[in-house]
Motif scaffolding. Structure first.
Motif: not given
Length: 155
Positions: A49-77
């Motif tokens: 709803e807020k502009e910062w939230q829209k930017k946050a979703y934009q970051r998420l969608i920008f990175c989504l094509p480059c990762i694969e989800h796993t159920e293991q709790k593996i952090s990005l770092g």
């Protein structure tokens, strides 16, 4: 609904996109390129709803094509460091520091380049939470760098 559920719902929506739409998102080279891609709006779907939230979703969608989800709790770092002690890091320390030092949008552009190179398997809700607060809280960047160094080999 919890934020983790929101993040997984976004990931599932990404997985269900047709290949052509996924390709459109992969071809974007900076976050603002998404604003000209119909597939972005299919995923965004009025979230935030807020502009910062829209930017946050934009970051998420920008990175989504480059990762694969796993159920293991593996952090990005951890994923970028190689994931386990004794392995060679997938990314150099200097490249990680470059991401952290850059400002928006260059930090996201550099991070996405790394993600495209490494194609990490991560626990998407953990990564999404970090990206969600990326611009809002400098701690997210520092946490990524700390996690990267903690999970590196001592060699």
């Amino acid at each position: 609904m919890t934020k983790e559920n929101d993040f997984m719902e976004l990931y599932q929506a990404w997985k269900s996109l047709p290949n052509g739409s996924k390709a459109e998102l992969r071809r974007c080279t900076k976050p603002d390129d998404l604003l000209e891609v119909p597939a972005f709006y299919r995923l965004f779907g009025g979230r935030g709803e807020k502009e910062w939230q829209k930017k946050a979703y934009q970051r998420l969608i920008f990175c989504l094509p480059c990762i694969e989800h796993t159920e293991q709790k593996i952090s990005l770092g951890a994923a970028l460091a190689g994931g386990r002690k004794g392995e060679r890091p997938a990314v150099s320390e200097s490249r990680m520091i470059q991401v952290i030092r850059n400002q928006t949008p260059n930090d996201m552009i550099q991070l996405r380049r790394i993600l495209k190179q490494v194609e990490p398997k991560v626990h998407w809700p953990l990564m999404a939470k970090q990206l969600w607060y990326w611009d809002y809280n400098e701690r997210s960047k520092r946490d990524l760098l700390e996690d990267f160094f903690i999970n590196q080999s001592d060699k």
